[in-house]
Design a protein around this motif. Structure first.
Motif, PDB file in Angstrom:
ATOM      1  N   ARG A  57       0.814  -1.219   0.000  1.00 22.37           N
ATOM      2  CA  ARG A  57       0.000   0.000   0.000  1.00 22.37           C
ATOM      3  C   ARG A  57       0.847   1.267   0.000  1.00 22.37           C
ATOM      4  N   THR A  58       2.097   1.173   0.474  1.00 22.86           N
ATOM      5  CA  THR A  58       2.958   2.359   0.491  1.00 22.86           C
ATOM      6  C   THR A  58       3.998   2.348  -0.627  1.00 22.86           C
TER       7      THR A  58
ATOM      8  N   PHE B  63       4.155   5.506  -2.767  1.00 21.45           N
ATOM      9  CA  PHE B  63       4.272   6.797  -2.093  1.00 21.45           C
ATOM     10  C   PHE B  63       5.505   7.560  -2.562  1.00 21.45           C
ATOM     11  N   THR B  64       5.362   8.854  -2.711  1.00 14.36           N
ATOM     12  CA  THR B  64       6.499   9.751  -2.849  1.00 14.36           C
ATOM     13  C   THR B  64       6.540  10.602  -1.583  1.00 14.36           C
ATOM     14  N   ASP B  65       7.577  11.398  -1.450  1.00 11.39           N
ATOM     15  CA  ASP B  65       7.571  12.352  -0.338  1.00 11.39           C
ATOM     16  C   ASP B  65       6.564  13.451  -0.654  1.00 11.39           C
ATOM     17  N   SER B  66       6.221  14.233   0.342  1.00 12.62           N
ATOM     18  CA  SER B  66       5.324  15.369   0.132  1.00 12.62           C
ATOM     19  C   SER B  66       5.986  16.384  -0.786  1.00 12.62           C
TER      20      SER B  66
ATOM     21  N   GLU C 144      -2.723  17.235  -0.769  1.00  8.36           N
ATOM     22  CA  GLU C 144      -2.082  15.976  -1.135  1.00  8.36           C
ATOM     23  C   GLU C 144      -2.309  14.846  -0.133  1.00  8.36           C
ATOM     24  N   ASN C 145      -2.540  15.143   1.131  1.00  3.34           N
ATOM     25  CA  ASN C 145      -2.721  14.084   2.129  1.00  3.34           C
ATOM     26  C   ASN C 145      -3.971  13.245   1.894  1.00  3.34           C
TER      27      ASN C 145
ATOM     28  N   ALA D 288      -3.255  10.095   0.057  1.00  2.00           N
ATOM     29  CA  ALA D 288      -2.496   9.186   0.915  1.00  2.00           C
ATOM     30  C   ALA D 288      -3.387   8.575   1.992  1.00  2.00           C
ATOM     31  N   ASP D 289      -4.291   9.374   2.542  1.00  2.00           N
ATOM     32  CA  ASP D 289      -5.201   8.864   3.575  1.00  2.00           C
ATOM     33  C   ASP D 289      -6.043   7.705   3.052  1.00  2.00           C
TER      34      ASP D 289
ATOM     35  N   ILE E 236      -5.314   5.680   0.592  1.00  2.00           N
ATOM     36  CA  ILE E 236      -4.461   4.509   0.380  1.00  2.00           C
ATOM     37  C   ILE E 236      -4.151   3.822   1.708  1.00  2.00           C
ATOM     38  N   LEU E 237      -3.799   4.603   2.729  1.00  2.00           N
ATOM     39  CA  LEU E 237      -3.430   4.026   4.025  1.00  2.00           C
ATOM     40  C   LEU E 237      -4.600   3.313   4.688  1.00  2.00           C
TER      41      LEU E 237
END
Length: 391
Positions: free
Chosen positions: A7-8, A11-14, A122-123, A126-127, A129-130
């Protein structure tokens, strides 16, 4: 070695925080990451100095210190138009970032769908996905960032569990109208969907626009999870004080999620911010006047340079159109803007689900001299990054 989590993996950095690092690298004026370069209110700082010598250095109650929750409930009762119970309808979090994650984990199961307006902070992606949820993106169309009601209802027809509503919006500064909110509310009721709101800019809404709390709409309290923070209102982004307000059954679950995410927000800072929560309306009027001035200063400066941009209705961000410079990559443009011109910005593509590469985001939560410095540097933009064919 076994592989790390799937799931991660993507991910890229912010990108926002990356642009701060790039701004620092080149000594650029950082108009990328949205934090002020001026002090919080003196009453808050004075109380912080006192708290350092008082007994607030151990854990507070995990879902928020009692006096903090009472002060916050009194303030939000005044502005949301309904009585908020400090004991059963609030959980205090480590910033609105944790508030949003707490809300998402409280509401969604893996495989649930969540509606997100694009552009979005952007969060949110990500939320989802997490938490194992699946995002459904609904476009907001520049320059006014309006949405198509039929496209929105098509998203609701996919039976989402929740919708995320950022109002006023980061990054585009849109303030949703009462009519738009009532349309969303009608769909939420029709399709039995929770609405998770991000209202951190609730006190930065420019006339003639007004902020409507979604939870205050008819029949919406029961299905709304209101997330916010004190970062922007009191210029304390580093304090990481956020909260969730919702009906008691939702908060009872959210308390447990929050407890296992972060245990609790910083006890000394909860105590120190209380004078701010007790400010009268004059503070919020002054805050709005300050940001109205900064918006006008920066937007008029961009106008004088012939740079195309939107005019935000709320929050403290401006989206600038860089089409004339012919870049295929807005990230590359922002990197060169920092390196060659000395101004930091965020590539708009980091906020859009759609293939949007011609917008960048500035923020104007800075001293006047900082904004003027940035504008003076932008005056050299076309000389240092001349317009040319796509590159």
């Amino acid at each position: 070695m076994q592989p790390l989590s799937d799931r991660t993996a993507g991910f890229t950095d912010s990108v926002i925080r990356r642009m701060t690092r790039i701004s620092n690298q080149y000594g650029a004026v950082n108009l990328s990451q949205g934090f002020p370069d001026f002090d919080p209110p003196k009453a808050i700082l004075d109380r912080l100095a006192e708290v350092a010598h008082e007994d607030y250095h151990q854990y507070s109650i995990t879902w928020g210190a009692q006096n903090f929750r009472e002060a916050l409930a009194a303030k939000q009762t005044r502005y949301m138009g309904r009585t908020i119970d400090p004991n059963s309808e609030i959980v205090v979090t480590c910033g609105s970032t944790e508030a949003m994650m707490t809300a998402m984990m409280t509401v969604t199961n893996p495989g649930d769908k969540v509606v997100i307006f694009s552009p979005f902070y952007e969060n949110y992606g990500a939320d989802t996905i997490l938490t194992g949820a699946e995002p459904i993106y609904v476009p907001l169309t520049p320059p006014e960032f309006t949405f198509d009601p039929e496209v929105l209802e098509n998203a609701f027809r996919q039976h989402p569990k929740a919708l995320i509503l950022c109002n006023p919006s980061n990054p585009c500064g849109k303030v949703f109208t009462r009519d738009e909110l009532e349309l969303i509310a009608g769909l939420a009721k029709k399709y039995d969907v929770y609405v998770i709101t991000d209202e951190v800019y609730e006190h930065i809404v420019y006339a003639p626009h007004t902020h409507t709390y979604f939870a205050a709409l008819p029949d919406m309290w029961e299905r709304t999870i209101s997330c916010s923070s004190l970062s922007k209102t009191y210029s304390v982004t580093g304090w990481r004080l956020g909260y969730v307000i919702a009906p008691a059954p939702i908060i009872e679950r959210a308390k447990k999620v929050h407890d296992f995410l972060t245990v609790g927000a910083a006890a000394p800072l909860q105590e120190a911010i209380i004078p701010g929560l007790r400010f009268g309306q004059d503070y919020y009027d002054d805050l709005l006047a300050k940001y109205t001035h900064k918006r006008d200063l920066f937007c008029k400066g961009l106008d004088a340079l012939g740079l195309v941009h939107n005019v935000p209705q709320g929050a403290y961000y401006v989206m600038m159109d860089i089409s004339e410079f012919g870049y295929d990559s807005d990230l590359k443009f922002c990197e060169e803007l920092a390196a060659k011109v000395g101004v930091g910005a965020v590539p708009g593509s980091s906020f859009f689900r759609e293939p949007v590469n011609h917008l960048i985001r500035f923020h104007f939560a800075k001293k006047d001299e900082t904004l003027n410095d940035a504008l003076n540097r932008l005056e050299t933009l076309r000389g240092k990054i001349p317009a040319r064919a796509a590159r």
